[in-house]
Design a protein around this motif. Structure first.
Motif, PDB file in Angstrom:
ATOM      1  N   PHE A 340       0.810  -1.214   0.000  1.00 18.15           N
ATOM      2  CA  PHE A 340       0.000   0.000   0.000  1.00 18.15           C
ATOM      3  C   PHE A 340       0.852   1.277   0.000  1.00 18.15           C
ATOM      4  O   PHE A 340       0.330   2.373   0.151  1.00 18.15           O
ATOM      5  CB  PHE A 340      -0.935   0.016   1.212  1.00 18.15           C
ATOM      6  N   PHE A 341       2.153   1.141  -0.136  1.00 17.56           N
ATOM      7  CA  PHE A 341       3.046   2.303  -0.139  1.00 17.56           C
ATOM      8  C   PHE A 341       2.704   3.241  -1.301  1.00 17.56           C
ATOM      9  O   PHE A 341       2.544   2.807  -2.446  1.00 17.56           O
ATOM     10  CB  PHE A 341       4.496   1.843  -0.256  1.00 17.56           C
ATOM     11  N   ALA A 342       2.594   4.538  -1.009  1.00 21.24           N
ATOM     12  CA  ALA A 342       2.257   5.544  -2.028  1.00 21.24           C
ATOM     13  C   ALA A 342       3.525   5.989  -2.745  1.00 21.24           C
ATOM     14  O   ALA A 342       4.144   6.994  -2.406  1.00 21.24           O
ATOM     15  CB  ALA A 342       1.554   6.729  -1.376  1.00 21.24           C
ATOM     16  N   ALA A 343       3.906   5.222  -3.759  1.00 20.61           N
ATOM     17  CA  ALA A 343       5.184   5.445  -4.438  1.00 20.61           C
ATOM     18  C   ALA A 343       5.195   6.723  -5.277  1.00 20.61           C
ATOM     19  O   ALA A 343       6.275   7.220  -5.629  1.00 20.61           O
ATOM     20  CB  ALA A 343       5.504   4.249  -5.325  1.00 20.61           C
ATOM     21  N   ASP A 344       4.022   7.262  -5.608  1.00 23.61           N
ATOM     22  CA  ASP A 344       3.984   8.440  -6.476  1.00 23.61           C
ATOM     23  C   ASP A 344       4.146   9.752  -5.715  1.00 23.61           C
ATOM     24  O   ASP A 344       4.267  10.812  -6.322  1.00 23.61           O
ATOM     25  CB  ASP A 344       2.674   8.468  -7.260  1.00 23.61           C
ATOM     26  N   ILE A 345       4.149   9.708  -4.389  1.00 23.63           N
ATOM     27  CA  ILE A 345       4.385  10.930  -3.620  1.00 23.63           C
ATOM     28  C   ILE A 345       5.865  11.289  -3.751  1.00 23.63           C
ATOM     29  O   ILE A 345       6.725  10.480  -3.425  1.00 23.63           O
ATOM     30  CB  ILE A 345       4.003  10.739  -2.146  1.00 23.63           C
ATOM     31  N   PRO A 346       6.175  12.481  -4.246  1.00 21.22           N
ATOM     32  CA  PRO A 346       7.570  12.823  -4.531  1.00 21.22           C
ATOM     33  C   PRO A 346       8.429  12.884  -3.270  1.00 21.22           C
ATOM     34  O   PRO A 346       7.958  13.301  -2.206  1.00 21.22           O
ATOM     35  CB  PRO A 346       7.474  14.198  -5.199  1.00 21.22           C
ATOM     36  N   LEU A 476      -4.381   8.803   2.724  1.00 19.48           N
ATOM     37  CA  LEU A 476      -3.965   8.983   4.116  1.00 19.48           C
ATOM     38  C   LEU A 476      -2.485   9.359   4.195  1.00 19.48           C
ATOM     39  O   LEU A 476      -2.099  10.241   4.961  1.00 19.48           O
ATOM     40  CB  LEU A 476      -4.225   7.702   4.911  1.00 19.48           C
ATOM     41  N   GLN A 477      -1.669   8.687   3.394  1.00 15.29           N
ATOM     42  CA  GLN A 477      -0.245   9.006   3.376  1.00 15.29           C
ATOM     43  C   GLN A 477      -0.003  10.425   2.869  1.00 15.29           C
ATOM     44  O   GLN A 477       0.875  11.132   3.361  1.00 15.29           O
ATOM     45  CB  GLN A 477       0.507   7.998   2.509  1.00 15.29           C
ATOM     46  N   LYS A 478      -0.789  10.847   1.902  1.00 13.18           N
ATOM     47  CA  LYS A 478      -0.637  12.207   1.362  1.00 13.18           C
ATOM     48  C   LYS A 478      -0.997  13.248   2.413  1.00 13.18           C
ATOM     49  O   LYS A 478      -0.336  14.301   2.528  1.00 13.18           O
ATOM     50  CB  LYS A 478      -1.521  12.384   0.131  1.00 13.18           C
TER      51      LYS A 478
END
Length: 526
Positions: A340-346, A476-478
């Protein structure tokens, strides 16, 4: 023959595989008989040996240490507690839930109702048989009104629990939760007997408490009626509080202790070259943080928080503090290997100009007080100094307030507006978010409160569609990345070390020191 001796030591210490040993031995011209003899002895040494007194040197001890699992805050008591108690579920080296005191579990359609069967034939160290009533009492203990347990938010998701048999419980949750077995594996949810106050250390674990001197040491002896036959090999364990990193290393090298935790990455090469020592290193979810309290000035302003995030040279942290034994962090507590890691967050860069922009926008131009101690994590003071230097290039003045290590978790953490902290990680997003990021959570170290985050977290927990759930955890990560007071500069490899006499150490990506269970799995080679 010195090369042959060195080769044997490398095999015994685990620094060399059997295949590599065979290749090197053949190159040295060693006879097949000699090689076979060494391999035979090594195979025998891999069989558990019973007996002996295991000595541990651990950090994270304090004078306010308690046997109540809900209040474990650092390694010392987390490891002592797992000598005394068991959880219902245990996570294996692949981070998958395995039966412990819970023999099995089954979700009804919709995952709001779970039936958990409690293992039969288990007794507490006071002789009382384990029943469903003990489990229900324990969970209610953590979730009762006014509870200070860090597991309170997890238990709050349980709407009802009933003993549907002497050794069976039916849990009704407030909403669907596909990860419920992971909740039952939380290290705070150690099961005690009905009506206990958890201050006497009565549990079902591999050892029984002899003595606890808060902030100093704990002594336990083997539980003769332990329900597992494949663990608990040593006769007794002595856990010594050694909060100083250098002192722990010295204690291991000198033979005063058999195992230590939180090894300074700069010492790994030295230990690896010592035939009397071995290093246990694994990459995982562990990370170091600089929490900024959002309810305290100047961190109640998000522009100040953003300025601080841009003012940190993360590459310098990785190189100088971890010696490369880890990876840079991005202010998100989810490891990159997680599905579930948000890889697209810079990746947030070190950008003094952006830091200046946000600090000017905030209107704050005073000093930043950073309370720190190596009691937080190995190299925390060095990390703070690196932060101080990198922030200075952005015109941000950080004043270091070095505080005592022995009282750090009682007097500084959760109190100072800016301090250092660490997390061994959690097996699921919900577990870390509920305990550290949800509004009002006991261990919300940044005192962050975001109603949008709280609402979405509850929705994500109940979403059974994997694709939709992934999207929710991304959002949520964002939110954490954009607004939270957690500054996560680096993910650290977990590095423990031990005497070459120690066998059976099981490394896990979640929680250090073998998931806090090393005393239960290791044995001492005679």
């Amino acid at each position: 023959m010195n090369d042959w001796v060195d080769l044997q030591n490398s095999l015994k210490s685990g620094r060399l595989s059997r295949r590599a040993f065979l290749q090197h031995a053949s190159a040295l011209g060693i006879t097949a008989t000699m090689i076979g003899g060494v391999l035979s002895k090594t195979a025998q040494a891999d069989q558990p040996v019973k007996g002996g007194h295991l000595m541990l040197g651990l950090n994270g001890a304090g004078t306010n240490d308690t046997l109540n699992p809900g209040n474990y805050t650092a390694t010392f008591m987390q490891v002592v507690g797992h000598q005394l108690y068991n959880t219902l579920v245990e996570l294996d080296p692949k981070n998958l839930p395995q039966p412990a005191l819970a023999e099995s579990w089954e979700a009804k359609p919709g995952a709001t109702e779970w039936v958990v069967k409690i293992r039969k034939g288990v007794t507490f160290s006071n002789g009382k048989p384990l029943t469903a009533a003990d489990v229900i009492y324990t969970l209610q203990f953590h979730g009762k009104k006014g509870s200070t347990s860090a597991a309170a938010p997890l238990v709050a998701a349980i709407k009802d629990m009933k003993a549907t048999d002497t050794n069976e419980i039916t849990f009704t949750l407030a909403g669907p939760d596909a990860d419920f077995p992971y909740t039952l594996a939380d290290y705070h949810l150690c099961i005690g007997p009905e009506n206990t106050n958890f201050l006497d250390g009565i549990g079902t674990g591999p050892f029984i408490l002899d003595k606890l001197e808060a902030g100093v040491r704990a002594v336990t002896h083997k539980n003769p009626n332990y329900w597992r036959t494949d663990r608990a090999f040593v006769d007794s364990v002595e856990t010594i509080a050694i909060n100083d990193t250098t002192a722990r290393l010295s204690a291991l090298i000198s033979g005063q202790v058999h195992l230590i935790n939180r090894v300074d990455p700069a010492s790994v090469a030295t230990l690896a070259a010592n035939p009397d020592c071995q290093v246990f290193e694994i990459a995982g979810a562990a990370h170091y943080t600089f929490p900024m309290r959002c309810n305290a000035k100047p961190f109640d302003n998000n522009d100040v928080r953003l300025a601080m995030k841009y003012a940190l040279d993360r590459e310098a942290l990785l190189k100088l503090v971890l010696s490369g034994h880890g990876k840079i962090g991005n202010d998100i507590p989810v490891p990159s290997y997680d599905p579930f890691f948000a890889a697209d967050i810079p990746q947030r860069p070190y950008d003094p100009d952006q830091a200046k922009f946000h600090m000017k926008k905030s209107g704050y131009d005073g000093p930043i007080i950073f309370s720190v101690s190596d009691g937080a994590f190995t190299g925390a003071v060095d990390a703070a100094q690196i932060f101080q230097q990198s922030a200075e290039k952005a015109g941000i003045k950080i004043t270091l307030n070095q505080v005592p290590a022995d009282s750090y978790w009682d007097d500084t953490w959760l109190k100072a507006p800016l301090c250092a902290s660490y997390w061994d990680g959690r097996p699921t997003e919900d577990a870390i978010f509920s305990v550290v990021y949800k509004s009002g959570a006991p261990w919300n170290e940044s005192a962050w409160s975001n109603p949008q985050f709280d609402k979405l977290l509850d929705q994500a927990r109940g979403e059974l569609d994997t694709a939709k759930r992934k999207e929710m955890y991304h959002d949520l990560q964002k939110l954490v990345y954009d607004d939270c007071g957690e500054l996560i500069g680096m993910f650290n490899n977990t590095i423990d070390a031990g005497s070459s006499k120690v066998k059976g150490f099981v490394q896990k990506p979640i929680l250090q020191f073998g998931g806090y269970r090393a005393p239960e799995t290791v044995w001492l080679e005679s």
